[in-house]
Design a protein around this motif. Structure first.
Motif, PDB file in Angstrom:
ATOM      1  N   THR A 185       0.824  -1.208   0.000  1.00 46.07           N
ATOM      2  CA  THR A 185       0.000   0.000   0.000  1.00 46.07           C
ATOM      3  C   THR A 185       0.856   1.255   0.000  1.00 46.07           C
ATOM      4  O   THR A 185       0.512   2.260  -0.623  1.00 46.07           O
ATOM      5  N   LYS A 186       2.001   1.193   0.656  1.00 42.41           N
ATOM      6  CA  LYS A 186       2.881   2.356   0.748  1.00 42.41           C
ATOM      7  C   LYS A 186       3.364   2.815  -0.627  1.00 42.41           C
ATOM      8  O   LYS A 186       3.591   4.004  -0.846  1.00 42.41           O
ATOM      9  N   ALA A 187       3.489   1.886  -1.569  1.00 43.04           N
ATOM     10  CA  ALA A 187       3.939   2.248  -2.913  1.00 43.04           C
ATOM     11  C   ALA A 187       2.961   3.215  -3.586  1.00 43.04           C
ATOM     12  O   ALA A 187       3.376   4.136  -4.287  1.00 43.04           O
ATOM     13  N   ALA A 188       1.679   3.003  -3.372  1.00 36.22           N
ATOM     14  CA  ALA A 188       0.671   3.863  -4.002  1.00 36.22           C
ATOM     15  C   ALA A 188       0.241   5.013  -3.099  1.00 36.22           C
ATOM     16  O   ALA A 188      -0.181   6.053  -3.591  1.00 36.22           O
ATOM     17  N   PHE A 189       0.358   4.813  -1.793  1.00 37.85           N
ATOM     18  CA  PHE A 189      -0.117   5.805  -0.826  1.00 37.85           C
ATOM     19  C   PHE A 189       0.923   5.995   0.278  1.00 37.85           C
ATOM     20  O   PHE A 189       0.776   5.455   1.376  1.00 37.85           O
ATOM     21  N   GLN A 195      -4.368   4.349   7.059  1.00 38.02           N
ATOM     22  CA  GLN A 195      -5.754   4.613   6.690  1.00 38.02           C
ATOM     23  C   GLN A 195      -6.067   4.067   5.298  1.00 38.02           C
ATOM     24  O   GLN A 195      -7.163   3.554   5.060  1.00 38.02           O
ATOM     25  N   TRP A 196      -5.100   4.171   4.391  1.00 37.27           N
ATOM     26  CA  TRP A 196      -5.331   3.666   3.036  1.00 37.27           C
ATOM     27  C   TRP A 196      -5.439   2.148   3.013  1.00 37.27           C
ATOM     28  O   TRP A 196      -6.156   1.587   2.175  1.00 37.27           O
ATOM     29  N   VAL A 197      -4.749   1.465   3.920  1.00 41.27           N
ATOM     30  CA  VAL A 197      -4.899   0.003   4.003  1.00 41.27           C
ATOM     31  C   VAL A 197      -6.364  -0.329   4.288  1.00 41.27           C
ATOM     32  O   VAL A 197      -6.955  -1.208   3.647  1.00 41.27           O
ATOM     33  N   ASN A 252      -1.989   5.899  -8.953  1.00 37.50           N
ATOM     34  CA  ASN A 252      -1.338   6.365  -7.728  1.00 37.50           C
ATOM     35  C   ASN A 252       0.044   5.748  -7.541  1.00 37.50           C
ATOM     36  O   ASN A 252       0.972   6.426  -7.095  1.00 37.50           O
ATOM     37  N   ALA A 253       0.201   4.495  -7.879  1.00 35.37           N
ATOM     38  CA  ALA A 253       1.507   3.840  -7.767  1.00 35.37           C
ATOM     39  C   ALA A 253       2.512   4.501  -8.711  1.00 35.37           C
ATOM     40  O   ALA A 253       3.655   4.768  -8.334  1.00 35.37           O
ATOM     41  N   ALA A 254       2.080   4.797  -9.950  1.00 35.86           N
ATOM     42  CA  ALA A 254       2.973   5.444 -10.918  1.00 35.86           C
ATOM     43  C   ALA A 254       3.304   6.870 -10.485  1.00 35.86           C
ATOM     44  O   ALA A 254       4.456   7.314 -10.596  1.00 35.86           O
ATOM     45  N   LYS A 255       2.321   7.569  -9.979  1.00 38.93           N
ATOM     46  CA  LYS A 255       2.501   8.955  -9.549  1.00 38.93           C
ATOM     47  C   LYS A 255       3.469   9.063  -8.370  1.00 38.93           C
ATOM     48  O   LYS A 255       4.257  10.002  -8.288  1.00 38.93           O
ATOM     49  N   ASN A 256       3.445   8.086  -7.488  1.00 40.55           N
ATOM     50  CA  ASN A 256       4.258   8.146  -6.268  1.00 40.55           C
ATOM     51  C   ASN A 256       5.552   7.338  -6.358  1.00 40.55           C
ATOM     52  O   ASN A 256       6.171   7.059  -5.353  1.00 40.55           O
ATOM     53  N   ARG A 257       5.947   6.983  -7.549  1.00 39.69           N
ATOM     54  CA  ARG A 257       7.186   6.238  -7.748  1.00 39.69           C
ATOM     55  C   ARG A 257       8.380   7.021  -7.306  1.00 39.69           C
ATOM     56  O   ARG A 257       8.580   8.152  -7.484  1.00 39.69           O
TER      57      ARG A 257
END
Length: 85
Positions: free
Chosen positions: A31-35, A41-43, A80-85
């Motif tokens: 989850t941390k990869a995307a958020f 909270q995202w989990v 979100n995963a791509a954005k937060n890479r």
């Protein structure tokens, strides 16, 4: 012939969603990869989404909505995963 029925796949996704609440630490890494912020909270949010989409996929009357939900959810996670890479 399908390898797994839509009902079985939906129930598996719903079970995975429920597992987010039982063992949230198991989902922190992915989850941390995307958020990366508010990951705890995202989990839980992702668990609720997977539970709802999985249940929608498992029932014939809501399967089309479940497919749309699954596609939207996967796209949103990927974005979100791509954005937060």
């Amino acid at each position: 012939m399908a390898l797994v029925s839509a009902k079985t796949a939906g129930l598996a996704l719903a079970a995975t969603g429920a597992a987010h609440f039982v063992a949230p630490k198991a989902f922190l890494g992915i989850t941390k990869a995307a958020f990366p912020q508010d990951t705890d909270q995202w989990v839980l949010r992702n668990g609720a989404t997977e539970l709802a989409v999985g249940l929608a996929l498992s029932a014939g009357k809501t399967r089309k909505l479940g497919v749309l939900g699954a596609l939207g959810y996967l796209g949103w996670l990927g974005f979100n995963a791509a954005k937060n890479r």
